[in-house]
Scaffold this active site. Structure first.
Site, PDB file in Angstrom:
ATOM      1  N   GLU A 144       0.803  -1.227   0.000  1.00 57.74           N
ATOM      2  CA  GLU A 144       0.000   0.000   0.000  1.00 57.74           C
ATOM      3  C   GLU A 144       0.832   1.270   0.000  1.00 57.74           C
ATOM      4  OE1 GLU A 144      -3.080  -0.024   2.946  1.00 57.74           O
ATOM      5  OE2 GLU A 144      -4.097  -1.716   2.037  1.00 57.74           O
ATOM      6  N   GLU A 193      -5.390  -8.710   0.681  1.00 59.62           N
ATOM      7  CA  GLU A 193      -6.101  -8.412   1.931  1.00 59.62           C
ATOM      8  C   GLU A 193      -7.576  -8.200   1.633  1.00 59.62           C
ATOM      9  OE1 GLU A 193      -4.611  -5.117   4.308  1.00 59.62           O
ATOM     10  OE2 GLU A 193      -2.542  -5.707   3.910  1.00 59.62           O
TER      11      GLU A 193
HETATM   12  C1  BG6 Z   1      -4.414  -2.101   5.070  1.00 58.26           C
HETATM   13  C2  BG6 Z   1      -3.078  -2.447   5.633  1.00 58.26           C
HETATM   14  O1  BG6 Z   1      -4.447  -0.726   4.971  1.00 58.26           O
HETATM   15  O2  BG6 Z   1      -5.560  -2.376   5.768  1.00 58.26           O
HETATM   16  C3  BG6 Z   1      -3.132  -3.196   6.937  1.00 58.26           C
HETATM   17  O3  BG6 Z   1      -2.249  -3.097   4.711  1.00 58.26           O
HETATM   18  C4  BG6 Z   1      -4.272  -2.642   7.760  1.00 58.26           C
HETATM   19  O4  BG6 Z   1      -1.888  -3.115   7.544  1.00 58.26           O
HETATM   20  C5  BG6 Z   1      -5.562  -2.989   7.038  1.00 58.26           C
HETATM   21  O5  BG6 Z   1      -4.310  -3.062   9.075  1.00 58.26           O
HETATM   22  C6  BG6 Z   1      -6.822  -2.571   7.744  1.00 58.26           C
HETATM   23  O6  BG6 Z   1      -6.774  -1.219   8.035  1.00 58.26           O
HETATM   24  P1  BG6 Z   1      -7.091  -0.683   9.482  1.00 58.26           P
HETATM   25  O7  BG6 Z   1      -6.873   0.771   9.406  1.00 58.26           O
HETATM   26  O8  BG6 Z   1      -8.484  -1.052   9.760  1.00 58.26           O
HETATM   27  O9  BG6 Z   1      -6.118  -1.398  10.375  1.00 58.26           O
END
Ligand code: BG6
Length: 478
Positions: A170, A378
């Site tokens: 990201e 993810e």
């Molecule tokens: C992505 C990242 O932005 O989303 C993760 O790669 C992150 O590291 C995940 O934890 C979820 O985002 P958040 O802000 O809910 O933790």
């Protein structure tokens, strides 16, 4: 003409889960580890929800065997994790740390023992503080050599054991949050510096991909971006133009340079008007051309809906980090676009839209544009989970969310997209960078909160056995 036979998930589909070193490992000074910019940033106080930090995190560094045994029990096929640069090179460059290198060997070997495919993320935001102090981290071209040196150590050590690699996690988030919005380290709010740092990250990313070709010839590598497909709020031409601009500015600005080696001209035109000079050097084009990825990693959480934003309109910022629904502010870039509510979608407690169709639309758009394999690196639901007195967590809302998104991936595959795998975020609960420990994503609940490390005991949520059955049936049993 013979129509292709419909297929859902291919036989070797990577049913996985993902994490990042800072969010799970803890052990922040153990065995020679150096400080990262996140270790330093959180020590400034009041920059994260309730001052939460990753000093202990969920103690995966000491409990990885227990966590991997749970992955094996579930039948997980792949585990995406990141390597902490500061465990390998505590000062960012110079002396290697044998204990840190050995830790990831043990982790990888443990995964292999259960036939779980390791997917390494080389950079997931935890830059060595020493490089930030020395030359300003991603703002200096000196980092290209140091990042390449670090990546080459990883290729040398793990290149024969690991096939899939994510070069950069990201970039669109860590650059904008770190250099433009000032809510991630190094906490800078400067548009010009943000654009320039971003360009250096691009050159660094392409450089380590080129090195990968030499050192891990049989491996596959690609960057992962936070990807939110855009919808226009209405069919008014102003909103459609806002959609086109948002797409170029927030998505293709990053992806075109990865996959095509050049920036979208529409955004270069805007930067010219704003007198933003990216400080491109003569050799950059060749570096970018030599550093194209094998696949695109997509971190998908939500779609975004955009509308026209007048010159005196809203600006970026105003995130909800408390989990109190409705506390995020409307944001955008004056004169270009603004992000608005979508009346057809529901939202999480952090005001993120819940939209499985957005994943389907997104995979299809990227397939049409780049014709590259896609890894869903993810996808998940951040929610407040409740541990019952009997040690159970009934997270049917997470099952509903994941189920709908996996169906969306299956539909995109049926429509001809090449999807290598699906990594849920995350396997165990972990630290959310700005949102503390209450925003839980895992199949495995961990007993801790922002202020108390508690027992750190692991508990399987209802979603654990559900995903187990999805994997066993290769996605037929949803
Ligand atoms: C992505 C990242 O932005 O989303 C993760 O790669 C992150 O590291 C995940 O934890 C979820 O985002 P958040 O802000 O809910 O933790």
């Amino acid at each position: 003409m013979k129509l292709p036979t419909k297929k859902r998930f291919p036989e070797n589909f990577l049913w996985g889960s993902a994490s990042a070193a800072y969010q799970v490992e803890g052990a922040y000074t153990a065995d020679g580890k150096g400080a990262s910019i996140w270790d330093r940033y959180v020590s400034l106080g009041d920059v994260t929800y309730k001052g939460s930090h990753g000093q202990v995190a969920v103690d995966h560094y000491h409990r990885y065997k227990e966590d991997i045994a749970l992955m094996a029990e579930m039948g997980l096929k792949a585990y995406r994790f990141s390597i902490a640069w500061t465990r390998i090179l505590p000062m960012g460059r110079g002396a290697e740390n044998a204990a840190g290198i050995a830790f990831y060997h043990s982790l990888i070997d443990e995964l292999h023992q259960y036939d779980i495919e390791p997917i390494i993320t080389i950079y997931h935001w935890d830059l060595p503080q020493a490089l930030q102090d020395e030359y300003g981290g991603w703002e200096s071209r000196q980092i290209i050599t140091d990042f390449d040196h670090y990546a080459r150590i990883l290729y040398r050590e793990y290149g024969t054991k690991v096939k899939y690699w994510v070069s950069m996690n990201e970039q669109n988030v860590f650059v904008t949050h770190g250099y433009s919005l000032g809510v991630h380290p190094p906490g800078i709010k400067d548009r010009l510096r943000s654009f320039r740092a971003n360009h250096i990250v691009n050159i660094a990313n392409a450089t380590i991909i080129a090195s990968f070709r030499d050192l891990v010839p049989d491996g596959k590598i690609g960057p992962s971006l936070a990807y939110s497909p855009f919808y226009a709020q209405t069919s008014h031409p102003d909103d459609i133009i806002a959609l086109e601009t948002a797409q170029d500015y927030l998505t293709y600005w990053y992806m075109d340079i990865y996959c095509r080696g050049r920036y979208p001209q529409s955004i270069l035109n805007i930067l010219e008007k704003l007198q933003i000079d990216l400080a491109i050097e003569a050799t950059d084009e060749a570096v970018l051309r030599a550093g194209k990825p094998d696949f695109l990693g997509i971190n998908y959480y939500q779609s975004l809906t955009v509308a026209h934003n007048p010159l005196d309109g809203v600006v970026m910022g105003g995130m909800n980090t408390s989990g109190k629904k409705g506390t995020s502010k409307e944001q955008g870039i004056p004169g270009l676009f603004k992000i608005v509510q979508n009346q057809y979608l529901t939202h999480t407690d952090w005001d993120w839209t819940i939209d499985a169709d957005g994943l389907y639309v997104g995979i299809k758009r990227l397939t049409s544009r780049y014709q590259l394999p896609i890894l869903i690196s993810e996808n998940g639901l951040g929610a407040i989970d409740v541990l019952d007195a009997d040690g159970k967590i009934h997270d049917s809302y997470r099952i509903d969310y994941l189920k709908a998104h996996i169906i969306a991936v299956g539909r995109a595959i049926e429509d001809g997209s090449d999807v290598l795998g699906y990594c849920s975020w995350s396997f165990t609960d972990l630290l959310s960078w700005l949102n503390g420990y209450q925003k839980r994503y895992g199949f495995v609940y961990i007993d801790r909160d922002e202020t108390d490390d508690r027992t750190l005991n692991r508990y399987k949520k209802d979603s654990f056995s559900w995903y187990q059955s999805v994997i066993r049936s290769n996605g037929s049993n949803l």
